[in-house]
Design an enzyme around this catalytic site. Sequence first.
Site, PDB file in Angstrom:
ATOM      1  N   PRO A 323       7.097  18.695  13.961  1.00  0.00           N
ATOM      2  CG  PRO A 323       9.152  19.240  14.924  1.00  0.00           C
ATOM      3  CD  PRO A 323       8.455  18.173  14.140  1.00  0.00           C
ATOM      4  CD  GLN A 377      12.000  21.041  16.315  1.00  0.00           C
ATOM      5  OE1 GLN A 377      11.385  22.044  16.002  1.00  0.00           O
ATOM      6  NE2 GLN A 377      12.404  20.142  15.419  1.00  0.00           N
ATOM      7  CB  CYS A 408      15.084  26.559  12.504  1.00  0.00           C
ATOM      8  SG  CYS A 408      14.098  28.057  12.349  1.00  0.00           S
ATOM      9  CE  LYS A 447      12.102  18.270  10.644  1.00  0.00           C
ATOM     10  NZ  LYS A 447      12.528  19.329   9.718  1.00  0.00           N
ATOM     11  CG  HIS A 477      13.576  19.185   5.193  1.00  0.00           C
ATOM     12  ND1 HIS A 477      13.087  20.433   5.467  1.00  0.00           N
ATOM     13  CD2 HIS A 477      13.080  18.862   3.969  1.00  0.00           C
ATOM     14  CE1 HIS A 477      12.343  20.855   4.453  1.00  0.00           C
ATOM     15  NE2 HIS A 477      12.320  19.917   3.543  1.00  0.00           N
ATOM     16  CG  ASN A 509      10.518  16.416   6.701  1.00  0.00           C
ATOM     17  OD1 ASN A 509      10.999  17.520   6.921  1.00  0.00           O
ATOM     18  ND2 ASN A 509       9.237  16.277   6.422  1.00  0.00           N
ATOM     19  N   GLY A 510      10.142  15.341   3.551  1.00  0.00           N
ATOM     20  CA  GLY A 510      10.135  16.207   2.370  1.00  0.00           C
ATOM     21  C   GLY A 510       9.223  15.734   1.257  1.00  0.00           C
ATOM     22  CG  ASP A 511       9.091  17.511  -1.845  1.00  0.00           C
ATOM     23  OD1 ASP A 511       8.796  18.542  -1.217  1.00  0.00           O
ATOM     24  OD2 ASP A 511      10.014  17.464  -2.676  1.00  0.00           O
ATOM     25  NE  ARG A 533       6.286  22.065   2.137  1.00  0.00           N
ATOM     26  CZ  ARG A 533       6.673  22.208   0.876  1.00  0.00           C
ATOM     27  NH1 ARG A 533       6.220  23.227   0.163  1.00  0.00           N
ATOM     28  NH2 ARG A 533       7.496  21.356   0.311  1.00  0.00           N
TER      29      ARG A 533
END
Length: 662
Positions: A323, A377, A408, A447, A477, A509-511, A533
Amino acid sequence: MAAAGVAPVRARFLASKEQFHAYLRAGGQPGSKEEEEEEEVEEEGEEKKEASGCESEPPAKRVKPEELSEDGESQEDAGAEDKEPVERRRARGQNKSRPCMKPTCYEQRRLCPSVTQGCAEKCYFGPRCRFLHDIGEYMATKPADLGRSCVLFETFGKCAYGVTCRFAQAHLGDGYQNIVNADLTKQWEGKSLVRNNLSKDLQHQLRKRKFSFKKADEYLRGLAKPHSDGGKGGKATGCSAEKQEVSNCATPQESLGDSPECPVLPVQGEDPKTDTSQSPSPTGRQEASSIKTVGPLTDEDTIKLRSCEKKKLEIQGKLYLAPLTTCGNLPFRRICKRFGADVTCGEMAVCTNLLQGQSSEWALLKRHHTEDIFGVQLEGAFPDTMTKCAELLNQTIEVDFVDINVGCPIDLVYKKGGGCALMTRSNKFEQIVRGMNSVLDVPLTVKIRTGVQEKINVAHKIIPKIREWGASMVTLHGRSREQRYTRGADWDYIAECAKIASPMPLFGNGDILSYEDANRAMQMGVSGVMIARGALIKPWLFTEMKEQRHWDISSSERFDILKDFTNYGLEHWGSDTQGVEKTRKFLLEWLSFLCRYIPVGLLEHLPQKINERPPYYMGRDYLETLMASQNVDDWIKISEMLLGPVPTSFTFLPKHKANSYR
């Protein structure tokens, strides 16, 4: 050899800032012979330095310290940050004062919707209406059309925007009559392309507080009752020292969410005396309800779904599009679905805004018919609003799962006790998860980040509790709130948490920006990967992951993707002036990420890393070079190639100030 933090682009494509912008200003025309000779001299000098063992740094983009974003992709050393003035440091990367013009500002004299819909005599406002009712007068001031073909007319056989459409010449007949293609319209009759719309009746119920929250009220009454253990309300049973360790990680400022400074307004049907912001947490047993019922008692009134009877969320190994606030809109998700995303999720929606019936917030829940596995979400800080919102969505929209945002990092959310702050408010977190799970018929997911503070990971302590509270899945994350997007994601820690979470699925999640990154992530033992991203920088990443290859996509193919996005945007937001400018706005926000992509054929070695900033380089053609520009004016130029010239008063800056410059 490229400098640290700079993507390794082949030497023959590298350029200086001046050469880069001169090329774009010239429209892709080659420079003079003198310029070429100067470039050759510079290249010879660089080669000599390399031969002598001196590594020359490629001309990377230089960003002022006050323009650095919090995503860490254009960082200076710590010493530079220390010298930064206090007033600038406070707003760094947040871009709070950016100019923001609403699309409605670009059209001063608008035609009344009743005229567009062909029922001018039924105008709700009558003689008090502020809009124009004379089509001739409107057409005299209407801006010129942007093209000869209307995507709505060509797709559906009818354009609902009629004379106000910025492509109206494609479907206007004599006397400004809207032409209809009967054959095409018949094909779409009775088909629902976009679901989860907010009806006027439901909006009225929410605004007048007449919506019934039967299950949520029952759960909240259970929280408000004192328990037989003699303890005061506010402490959850089974709240061990583990919880205290987690809460001790918070600084005094981080506990603001539980303070009286952040009150929760009582929702209709709720006793103000039993304010759930200070209520006790749920217990394992169910309290007897004292509700007086009307009519016959049914099984639905007394029997709840067991966890094993709920719909299963079987998405292990599937590609999950995260999201994404602002950029994760419905047209963008359609692009990602086309490239192979399996699971999609709407943008973060604030539960209090949904409960108030705000149209702009409900728009974030819309689901395109191509999104076969779709979730929404929610963000909130208190069990009353979150539980009621979950019940509301459970009754009114079609989703496959509901996700709680506990990751967040932004101050606006964190200081109110939502997002990452819930990781330090274990009691409220438990009440929210248990409450939402009790009213939902679909799986509940969460999340989270590794923690709040940079060097204090707490996710491994919270994950077993989340599993116990009834969540079906967790996404982690691999960064803390303080890190935001700086440094690399901690995949070793994600692997540790995946073992602790078992048998509950955990997505990492990440990179992730290549199929190789995704393969390494899956080897860590996670159930799947969430792409954030990486999808914004190159949405064809999902195709690369499924086909296990690097796609050297051409600039024309990338431009076709942007064309599709604008068509989807005009379908979704409208083809009138307001819809065109809204589509342009979201296109420009997306271009602030797309410009970070470096074509595969230009890299010295693969793959590109997500936190490596691109140097100035010349693409293989003019369009490829234009797409590499981080100048706002060049993004606007791309938007004009798709949506025509911008209005005279047009201004734009992306949410992340460091992603652009003038």
